[in-house]
Design a protein around this motif. Structure first.
Motif, short mmCIF file in Angstrom:
data_model
loop_
_atom_site.label_atom_id
_atom_site.label_comp_id
_atom_site.label_asym_id
_atom_site.label_seq_id
_atom_site.Cartn_x
_atom_site.Cartn_y
_atom_site.Cartn_z
N UNK A 195 -9.92 0.55 -21.16
CA UNK A 195 -10.48 1.03 -19.42
C UNK A 195 -8.83 1.03 -18.95
N UNK A 196 -9.30 1.82 -17.76
CA UNK A 196 -8.40 1.79 -16.78
C UNK A 196 -8.04 1.03 -15.57
N UNK A 197 -6.67 1.33 -15.73
CA UNK A 197 -6.21 -0.07 -14.41
C UNK A 197 -5.98 0.43 -13.10
N UNK A 198 -6.49 -0.67 -11.99
CA UNK A 198 -6.37 -0.57 -11.14
C UNK A 198 -5.00 -0.17 -10.48
N UNK A 199 -4.75 0.95 -9.80
CA UNK A 199 -3.87 1.00 -9.54
C UNK A 199 -3.16 0.02 -8.93
N UNK A 200 -1.75 -0.13 -8.76
CA UNK A 200 -0.70 -1.46 -8.41
C UNK A 200 0.38 -1.16 -7.43
N UNK A 201 0.47 -1.78 -6.73
CA UNK A 201 1.48 -1.62 -5.44
C UNK A 201 1.48 -0.54 -4.42
N UNK A 202 -0.53 -0.87 -4.70
CA UNK A 202 -0.60 0.20 -3.49
C UNK A 202 -0.16 -0.20 -1.90
N UNK A 203 0.50 0.77 -1.51
CA UNK A 203 1.43 0.91 -0.03
C UNK A 203 0.62 1.98 0.48
N UNK A 204 0.44 1.15 1.84
CA UNK A 204 0.12 1.82 3.06
C UNK A 204 1.41 2.34 3.78
N UNK A 205 2.56 3.13 4.19
CA UNK A 205 3.57 2.49 5.05
C UNK A 205 3.36 4.00 5.91
N UNK A 206 3.76 3.72 7.97
CA UNK A 206 4.48 5.26 8.60
C UNK A 206 4.33 5.76 8.30
N UNK A 207 3.89 7.56 8.52
CA UNK A 207 4.36 8.77 7.92
C UNK A 207 5.26 9.26 9.15
N UNK A 208 5.71 10.27 9.03
CA UNK A 208 7.12 10.61 9.91
C UNK A 208 6.54 10.53 11.56
N UNK A 209 5.42 11.30 11.55
CA UNK A 209 5.40 11.12 13.05
C UNK A 209 4.08 9.42 13.07
N UNK A 210 4.27 9.89 14.69
CA UNK A 210 3.50 8.13 14.63
C UNK A 210 1.93 8.81 14.71
N UNK A 211 1.95 10.61 14.67
CA UNK A 211 -0.18 10.70 13.59
C UNK A 211 -0.57 10.40 11.85
N UNK A 212 0.66 9.79 11.25
CA UNK A 212 1.31 9.99 9.70
C UNK A 212 0.74 8.21 9.61
N UNK A 213 0.36 8.77 8.07
CA UNK A 213 0.55 7.25 7.20
C UNK A 213 0.88 8.03 6.02
N UNK A 214 1.82 7.34 5.35
CA UNK A 214 2.12 7.90 3.75
C UNK A 214 1.99 6.66 2.62
#
Length: 996
Positions: A627-646
């Motif tokens: 079975x695959x593992x769920x992805x770990x350490x999923x991180x949502x950070x601001x992107x280089x511009x205010x209209x972006x997410x990384x």
């Protein structure tokens, strides 16, 4: 009044006194003498003498007694003259004086008192030899004995005892010796066989020492001598060897003799000569002989010594006249020596013989063993007494090797012999010149075992083939046994002839280990066993499967065991996507196994191999996905511009691809789906709303299996506010901050105020998301602040907007303007206001001229200023302003006057009998006003007090009395201050003006 000059003497007579006097002038007609004991007033004797007599004897007096004598002379015309004198008779010496010694260090003096009286005794003791005074003692008159202690033993002393009476004394002397002290620690020891040395201690306490040496054997005096004080040793010579002597010692001093200690000693004896030890006629016997030495001895002690270390084994005492002794029953083959000791008292003198031997016996317990070796024999025997052994090894009556071994060796190994051969062995004992008869024994060497024995299955599951190389010699055949190695159960026996080199063993169990043991036979011995081992070939397992256990990192393997034995199963698990593989071994009774810790979402292949010894058989391959593992350490950070997410994550392994789903956090509706391949671990999402909250979920796939990650929340960075301004509030302790909101969303605003030049932490404030202004109070007056503002969304801030704003400074307080008593100076001071400022502006105004005459700029910490070169008698106002940049705060105005200058050139004139004209001049601007005071000079009564303006320069005093002298003074006034001229006097018209 005539002096008689009476004198008294005793002429060494203790019972008489001779009275003498001078004849008076004109002669004496006669003399009368009276004698009485001193102080008694009682007449004891009297007498008379005729003219021309100048002496008189008193007899029968008591020795040592004081008397009073009165001499009366009869002069012409019956006149008399008297003179009284005191005198004392000489004392009597002591009687029966004795001096005796009761110990070596003391003398006792004893005496009988002499007749008469005495004041005391004086005793002086002298050492006769050195003529030195030893003691000087004064005693009471009643004493009749005295003990002198601490004297030298054995010395002569002289005692003088004096009887004292007034200035007179009577002496008597005696001589005596102290008893001698007995010498101690007398020792008598031999110096040689013909001398004895005597020594002692404490010999200083005797005048003479007497020594007498006796021969105790003959009971005769061998030597006597006398020695003076101080001798402490003596050597007696020419004595008999080995003889017992007795020494007596005595000490003498004057009439005293003290018997001292005695001692005995022996002279050293002489040792015997020509000591020999030789064989006697009787077996195991030895005879010792020697020559008799000179002198005497008590006896001989003959010691028989055994072995090289000369250990004593027998002692025999024989009389001093013997010269031989025989020892019987000695050990055969033993080395002996003899020591002959001459004994005289405690002393001995010895001599040693050379060594001699008894005849030896052959060893017993002889054995010859092969000890399993084909090329050697071990010969051994029990220890026999002697110097060593002779050995002989023979083969078929032919000598092979002769050997000689020392004593203590009881075995010998013969090397390099022929395998399977019969040998004979002989051993004899050697002792000195003697050799015993031999002991004989025979034995065989071991045969060699078969060589290069092997056992192999040849690829067969039920048979094994054994092979070997035949031995070169000494073998009559081969015998072997086949065992199951693990259970040690015997399977079968094998016996073949000497020409066989292989044999096949059938009907065995597959995969089982067997051991074959074989040996060669020769004579009564069997060679060492040679063994070989091998396994029959195992059978491969069947029914191999691999299943998913729904554990993301586990797979379970199952299989069936084939017939036969198995040592273990070896499981090989690998994946084409991973270079590493898993190898695991399990026991023979295990039929399943679960692999854990595998890579999630990965396809694996399994092969099961049976192991039996070094052999193996493998199954077919089985496959399955984890079975695959769920992805770990999923991180949502601001992107280089205010209209972006990384978005980023960590792959836990496995899987084919990932699906990234984006939704607005508040609505949960998915607004974007993005598919990314495996190996990609980040994604940038663009075109979003600044300052908004989003939700991200990632789905992983591997084969037929899917799994979702945990949901991650992220924010886009908000845009910063615009048009920031900060302006002071009139309260001087606040700033009003204004801004405009930017597009997008935000949770609120964060403001920070940092005071200029301060290391303190900035002051932070928060404002709601809809706010556009805030007033910051409780600030420090006259201080600039760096104002920063951020828009906040979640944990993120926008870029900051910065501006600097300053508060209004605080105005100075308690302003004062004072006159220090000067007409040209004023002093200004104030209290420092709170907060900060750049500097002070201090402005001085002249109220007299209605103009600003001075402006001073002072440092921010100044608190006073002095104004100089001002106009006298003028009124001034001052104001202090605190300045911070373009902002100012002023104090109230305060006023003050300078002192006026006194008028000058005061003059008086009388234009009429009732008037005086007063005139004056001023310096500078003058004064605020003038006061003219006048008084009657004679009575002092004021006649005028006039207030005039500042422009007045003269004044007329009216209604005065003619011909009257007046005193006038003019005062200049300025505010509260004034300055006056000196008074001038002047008469109304009829008088001349005179200075006061």
């Amino acid at each position: 009044g005539t002096l008689l000059n009476v004198s008294v003497s005793d002429h060494d007579r203790s019972d008489s006194l001779l009275v003498s006097w001078d004849e008076p002038e004109g002669g004496g007609r006669g003399y009368f003498l009276a004698l009485s004991p001193l102080g008694s007033g009682m007449l004891l004797q009297n007498g008379s003498a005729g003219p021309n007599t100048t002496s008189f004897w008193f007899h029968g007096l008591t020795p040592g007694t004081r008397y009073e004598i009165e001499v009366t002379a009869t002069l012409a015309c019956m006149d008399t003259t008297s003179q009284t004198i005191t005198a004392q008779t000489s004392p009597s010496p002591v009687r029966n004086l004795t001096l005796s010694s009761s110990s070596p260090s003391s003398l006792r003096a004893a005496w009988a008192h002499g007749h008469g009286r005495r004041d005391g005794y004086s005793l002086a003791l002298w050492h006769s030899h050195s003529q030195s005074l030893v003691r000087n003692v004064s005693l009471l008159p009643s004493t009749s004995t005295f003990l002198f202690e601490g004297l030298l033993a054995g010395s002569e002393y002289a005692l003088k005892i004096s009887t004292l009476a007034g200035p007179s004394q009577a002496s008597i002397s005696a001589h005596q010796w102290t008893a001698p002290s007995i010498p101690t620690q007398l020792r008598l020891s031999p110096g040689s066989s013909t001398t004895l040395i005597a020594s002692w201690a404490g010999a200083a306490g005797a005048a003479w020492l007497h020594l007498e040496l006796h021969n105790l054997l003959t009971q005769k005096v061998s030597m006597s001598l006398s020695a003076r004080r101080g001798l402490s040793s003596y050597t007696f010579q020419h004595l008999h060897p080995g003889t017992h002597y007795w020494l007596g010692l005595s000490a003498t001093a004057g009439p005293y003799t003290a018997l001292g200690p005695n001692a005995t000693a022996w002279t050293y004896p002489l040792s015997p000569d020509n000591v020999t030890l030789s064989s006697a006629e009787e077996q195991n016997s030895l005879e010792a002989r020697w020559s008799v030495p000179g002198g005497h001895r008590d006896f001989y002690l003959v010691t028989l010594q055994e072995g090289e270390d000369s250990a004593p084994t027998r002692n025999i005492s024989v009389g001093g006249d013997n010269d031989h002794v025989t020892f019987h029953g000695l050990s055969p083959g033993q080395q002996y020596s003899v020591q002959v000791v001459v004994v005289a008292g405690p002393y001995r003198a010895s001599a040693q013989s050379t060594a001699a031997w008894t005849e030896p016996q052959a060893p017993s317990g002889v054995s010859l063993s092969s000890q399993g070796s084909p090329h050697s024999l071990l010969a051994s025997w029990e220890e026999a007494t002697g110097e060593g052994y002779l050995l002989l090894l023979s083969l078929a009556e032919h000598p092979v090797k002769n050997s000689s071994l020392p004593r203590g060796v009881t075995s010998f190994t013969y090397e390099g012999l022929h395998p399977g051969t019969l040998y004979s062995f002989e051993v004899s004992t050697v002792a000195g010149p003697y050799t015993s008869s031999p002991r004989r024994i025979s034995n065989w060497t071991y045969p060699l075992p078969p060589e290069q024995l092997t056992l192999s299955n040849g690829g067969h599951s039920t048979s094994l083939q054994a092979s070997w190389r035949a031995v070169s010699s000494g073998s009559t055949g081969y015998t072997g046994t086949l065992w199951e190695t693990k259970s040690q159960e015997q399977v079968r026996n094998v016996t073949v002839g000497s020409d066989w080199t292989n044999v096949t063993l059938e009907n065995l169990v597959p995969g089982r280990q067997y051991t074959l043991e074989m040996a060669a036979m020769a004579g009564p011995y069997r060679s060492p066993v040679r063994s070989a081992t091998d396994w029959t070939y195992p059978l491969a397992p069947s029914g191999v499967t691999l299943t998913n256990s729904r554990c993301p990192m586990g797979l379970s393997a199952f299989w069936d065991k084939a017939a036969g034995d198995v040592d273990q199963f070896h499981l090989q698990l690998y994946s084409k996507s991973h270079a590493a593989q898993r190898n695991t071994s399990v026991g023979p009774n295990t039929h399943n196994f679960t692999f854990l810790g595998l890579s999630p979402g990965t396809q694996y292949f399994l092969r099961v191999t049976v192991l039996a010894g070094p052999y193996r058989s493998s199954s077919h391959f089985a496959t399955e996905w984890t079975y695959p593992l769920s992805l770990a350490n999923v991180s949502v950070q601001p992107g280089r511009e205010p209209q972006e997410l990384h978005v980023s994550w960590v792959e836990s392994g496995g899987g084919r691809d990932h699906l990234v789903q984006l939704s607005v956090a508040e609505s949960l509706s998915i607004i974007r789906n993005v598919s990314v391949p495996r190996g990609v671990t980040q994604l940038d999402l663009e075109g979003l709303v600044p300052g908004s909250r989003y939700r991200v979920e990632i789905i992983s796939q591997a084969g037929p299996h899917r799994i979702s990650s945990q949901t991650a929340i992220g924010y886009t960075v908000p845009l910063p506010p615009r048009s920031l301004s900060a302006s002071p509030v009139s309260t001087a302790q606040a700033l009003a901050v204004h801004w405009e909101a930017a597009p997008g969303h935000r949770d609120g605003y964060l403001l920070s105020l940092l005071q200029e030049g301060s290391s303190a932490q900035p002051r932070n404030l928060e404002a709601g998301k809809d706010s556009t202004n805030i007033t910051v109070s409780q600030l420090e007056p006259g201080t600039c602040y760096l104002v920063r503002i951020w828009a906040v969304a979640g944990p993120y801030r926008s870029l900051p907007e910065n501006i600097t704003g300053c508060t209004v400074p605080a105005a100075p307080t308690n302003l004062s303007l004072t006159n220090p008593g000067s007409s040209s100076e004023l002093y200004t001071s104030w209290n420092e206001p709170p907060g900060r400022r750049d500097h002070y502006h201090v402005t001085l105004y002249s109220l007299s001229t209605q103009s600003r005459i001075q402006v001073q700029t002072l440092s921010p910490d100044a608190l006073n200023i002095t104004w100089t070169q001002l106009e006298a008698g003028s009124k001034f106002a001052v104001q202090v302003t605190a300045v911070k940049g373009s902002l100012k705060a002023s104090s109230i105005n305060v006023t003050q006057w300078t002192y006026p200058l006194a008028p000058v050139n005061l003059t008086l004139s009388s234009p009429s009998g009732s008037a005086l004209v007063v005139s004056w001049a001023v310096l500078g601007r003058g004064a605020e006003g003038f006061v003219v005071d006048a008084r009657d000079t004679a009575s002092g009564t004021p006649v005028g007090h006039t207030l005039l303006g500042g422009h007045a320069r003269s004044h007329i005093l009216r209604s005065l009395s003619p011909g009257t002298r007046y005193s006038v003074a003019v005062r200049a006034t300025a505010g509260p201050f004034h300055a006056s001229t000196p008074s001038l006097t002047h008469c109304t018209r009829e008088c001349d003006a005179l200075p006061a």
